[in-house]
Design a protein around this motif. Sequence first.
Motif, PDB file in Angstrom:
ATOM      1  N   GLU A 189       0.807  -1.223   0.000  1.00 23.92           N
ATOM      2  CA  GLU A 189       0.000   0.000   0.000  1.00 23.92           C
ATOM      3  C   GLU A 189       0.840   1.272   0.000  1.00 23.92           C
ATOM      4  N   LYS A 190       2.138   1.118  -0.113  1.00 27.05           N
ATOM      5  CA  LYS A 190       3.034   2.269  -0.094  1.00 27.05           C
ATOM      6  C   LYS A 190       2.797   3.146  -1.311  1.00 27.05           C
ATOM      7  N   THR A 191       2.577   4.445  -1.119  1.00 31.23           N
ATOM      8  CA  THR A 191       2.278   5.364  -2.225  1.00 31.23           C
ATOM      9  C   THR A 191       3.513   6.113  -2.708  1.00 31.23           C
ATOM     10  N   SER A 192       4.542   6.190  -1.855  1.00 28.18           N
ATOM     11  CA  SER A 192       5.780   6.866  -2.267  1.00 28.18           C
ATOM     12  C   SER A 192       6.646   5.897  -3.076  1.00 28.18           C
ATOM     13  N   SER A 193       7.700   6.399  -3.655  1.00 28.30           N
ATOM     14  CA  SER A 193       8.606   5.558  -4.444  1.00 28.30           C
ATOM     15  C   SER A 193       9.211   4.473  -3.573  1.00 28.30           C
ATOM     16  N   LEU A 194       9.313   3.280  -4.134  1.00 25.74           N
ATOM     17  CA  LEU A 194       9.877   2.160  -3.379  1.00 25.74           C
ATOM     18  C   LEU A 194      11.397   2.283  -3.309  1.00 25.74           C
ATOM     19  N   SER A 195      11.947   1.967  -2.154  1.00 25.27           N
ATOM     20  CA  SER A 195      13.401   1.926  -2.017  1.00 25.27           C
ATOM     21  C   SER A 195      13.920   0.713  -2.782  1.00 25.27           C
ATOM     22  N   PRO A 196      15.217   0.666  -3.096  1.00 22.47           N
ATOM     23  CA  PRO A 196      15.768  -0.522  -3.784  1.00 22.47           C
ATOM     24  C   PRO A 196      15.457  -1.816  -3.039  1.00 22.47           C
ATOM     25  N   GLU A 197      15.497  -1.758  -1.706  1.00 21.12           N
ATOM     26  CA  GLU A 197      15.198  -2.950  -0.913  1.00 21.12           C
ATOM     27  C   GLU A 197      13.732  -3.349  -1.037  1.00 21.12           C
ATOM     28  N   ASP A 198      12.859  -2.347  -0.983  1.00 20.31           N
ATOM     29  CA  ASP A 198      11.425  -2.613  -1.136  1.00 20.31           C
ATOM     30  C   ASP A 198      11.134  -3.207  -2.514  1.00 20.31           C
ATOM     31  N   LEU A 199      11.756  -2.659  -3.534  1.00 19.21           N
ATOM     32  CA  LEU A 199      11.528  -3.130  -4.895  1.00 19.21           C
ATOM     33  C   LEU A 199      11.979  -4.573  -5.055  1.00 19.21           C
ATOM     34  N   GLU A 200      13.100  -4.905  -4.478  1.00 17.23           N
ATOM     35  CA  GLU A 200      13.587  -6.284  -4.555  1.00 17.23           C
ATOM     36  C   GLU A 200      12.633  -7.243  -3.861  1.00 17.23           C
ATOM     37  N   GLU A 201      12.091  -6.817  -2.732  1.00 18.78           N
ATOM     38  CA  GLU A 201      11.134  -7.664  -2.022  1.00 18.78           C
ATOM     39  C   GLU A 201       9.856  -7.822  -2.840  1.00 18.78           C
ATOM     40  N   PHE A 202       9.367  -6.733  -3.424  1.00 16.02           N
ATOM     41  CA  PHE A 202       8.154  -6.799  -4.235  1.00 16.02           C
ATOM     42  C   PHE A 202       8.337  -7.736  -5.424  1.00 16.02           C
ATOM     43  N   LYS A 203       9.500  -7.709  -6.029  1.00 15.87           N
ATOM     44  CA  LYS A 203       9.761  -8.537  -7.215  1.00 15.87           C
ATOM     45  C   LYS A 203       9.830 -10.030  -6.903  1.00 15.87           C
ATOM     46  N   LYS A 204       9.776 -10.355  -5.619  1.00 18.67           N
ATOM     47  CA  LYS A 204       9.788 -11.773  -5.236  1.00 18.67           C
ATOM     48  C   LYS A 204       8.399 -12.398  -5.277  1.00 18.67           C
ATOM     49  N   HIS A 205       7.341 -11.564  -5.447  1.00 19.00           N
ATOM     50  CA  HIS A 205       5.991 -12.123  -5.320  1.00 19.00           C
ATOM     51  C   HIS A 205       5.678 -13.205  -6.361  1.00 19.00           C
ATOM     52  N   PRO A 206       6.225 -13.168  -7.589  1.00 16.57           N
ATOM     53  CA  PRO A 206       5.972 -14.301  -8.489  1.00 16.57           C
ATOM     54  C   PRO A 206       6.587 -15.607  -7.979  1.00 16.57           C
ATOM     55  N   VAL A 207       7.740 -15.495  -7.330  1.00 14.49           N
ATOM     56  CA  VAL A 207       8.388 -16.695  -6.778  1.00 14.49           C
ATOM     57  C   VAL A 207       7.591 -17.222  -5.594  1.00 14.49           C
ATOM     58  N   TYR A 208       7.154 -16.299  -4.716  1.00 15.36           N
ATOM     59  CA  TYR A 208       6.315 -16.717  -3.591  1.00 15.36           C
ATOM     60  C   TYR A 208       5.048 -17.406  -4.106  1.00 15.36           C
ATOM     61  N   GLY A 209       4.453 -16.829  -5.129  1.00 18.05           N
ATOM     62  CA  GLY A 209       3.235 -17.409  -5.688  1.00 18.05           C
ATOM     63  C   GLY A 209       3.468 -18.785  -6.276  1.00 18.05           C
ATOM     64  N   TYR A 210       4.578 -18.939  -6.958  1.00 17.72           N
ATOM     65  CA  TYR A 210       4.927 -20.241  -7.546  1.00 17.72           C
ATOM     66  C   TYR A 210       5.112 -21.292  -6.457  1.00 17.72           C
ATOM     67  N   GLU A 211       5.799 -20.923  -5.369  1.00 19.98           N
ATOM     68  CA  GLU A 211       6.036 -21.866  -4.264  1.00 19.98           C
ATOM     69  C   GLU A 211       4.729 -22.322  -3.632  1.00 19.98           C
ATOM     70  N   ILE A 212       3.764 -21.412  -3.545  1.00 21.20           N
ATOM     71  CA  ILE A 212       2.458 -21.773  -2.989  1.00 21.20           C
ATOM     72  C   ILE A 212       1.689 -22.648  -3.965  1.00 21.20           C
ATOM     73  N   ALA A 213       1.650 -22.229  -5.221  1.00 25.20           N
ATOM     74  CA  ALA A 213       0.808 -22.901  -6.215  1.00 25.20           C
ATOM     75  C   ALA A 213       1.277 -24.305  -6.557  1.00 25.20           C
ATOM     76  N   LYS A 214       2.576 -24.546  -6.509  1.00 22.13           N
ATOM     77  CA  LYS A 214       3.080 -25.866  -6.906  1.00 22.13           C
ATOM     78  C   LYS A 214       2.664 -26.965  -5.921  1.00 22.13           C
ATOM     79  N   ASN A 215       2.170 -26.558  -4.764  1.00 21.17           N
ATOM     80  CA  ASN A 215       1.701 -27.535  -3.772  1.00 21.17           C
ATOM     81  C   ASN A 215       0.196 -27.799  -3.859  1.00 21.17           C
ATOM     82  N   ILE A 216      -0.469 -27.137  -4.813  1.00 20.11           N
ATOM     83  CA  ILE A 216      -1.899 -27.381  -4.993  1.00 20.11           C
ATOM     84  C   ILE A 216      -2.069 -28.644  -5.821  1.00 20.11           C
ATOM     85  N   PRO A 217      -2.769 -29.652  -5.304  1.00 22.34           N
ATOM     86  CA  PRO A 217      -2.939 -30.903  -6.046  1.00 22.34           C
ATOM     87  C   PRO A 217      -3.641 -30.678  -7.391  1.00 22.34           C
TER      88      PRO A 217
END
Length: 362
Positions: A189-217
Amino acid sequence: MKISKRKISVSECKEQDIIAENIVNKNGIMMVAENTVVNEKIKRKLIELQVADVIVIRENESWEETARNSDPLLEADFSKFKEKYVKRTRNVKKILDNLAEGYTVTGETINYIVESFYEDIMKNRRIIEYICRMENMDQQTYSHSINVSIYSMMIGKWMGLPGIQIRDLMKAGMLHDIGKLKISKELLEKTSSLSPEDLEEFKKHPVYGYEIAKNIPDLHTHITQAILMHHEREDGSGYPIGLKGDKINTFSKIISMADLYDNMIFEGNNTMNTPFDVIRKIERMGFGYFDIKVSMAFLSNISNCYIGAKVRLSNGDIGEISGIIPTNISNPIVKVGDKSISTADGKISIVEILGKEVSLAQ
């Protein structure tokens, strides 16, 4: 006598309507040619081919009569869609929240939700317009997931994909952002520009999603891969891996287009773009950003979905989109009263898509 072009259901076709675009089957074979004049034989053929809707040319007086007779029905149809949309958003929220918290969700549960609205959406020729109107209500991870699922389904349909693949596309679209539920609410929900650290964390969401989804039968690999790759770009500028071209699976290419389009319609801070604003921006990005087949299928069809929609113009007039110029799809022709107004010169633009209850005399 003035004429205009409009998308209608096959059941609404009248004799002497003129087919405005070639109608092809899923194999790309032309079944009904452009400029064919509709008669009973042609109408029966379209029904036998299971064509849901067509773009036709008709005299304006006939359109006005149709609009007077059908507007209340269209509003009732939208109300039904809205009710189902809200219910399905709640169902998707339950699924995504359970997955994010580590609970087991079966492939059957996801199949049930997809099947519950697959047929409704495939038959609804105004579905894209309805989604645009729903954007004013609620834009969050859950409604965005529903929208991307629907847009992906439509792109799959326009590309001629078989039904089983379209259903899988809908699942991938519904689950594509599940990884965001593993990222802090403050960051999302951050409205200001993301810091480099924030951006790196945000860019992990496809990986997090993949890790969750691969366990769905019973969830196919191309679905989980689509979740992982939905931010990859054709030119290699995407994330999390930086893949390009044929290294990105087709589902990912479709979902990335649907995802961007929905996000650009609603940019946050209560800022709404019209579909034509977004189409214009996507055109400016260049086709190197997206797969050319996906881009062409989406852009050439999405604009036609708004033919017949009521709109507010920048000069305050209320009109109805009456035509799309194939070589200039982001600047439609709008009918206001007896006048046809081109938005191509930039003097007048569309600022809002309106509901069917708005009077053209307003």
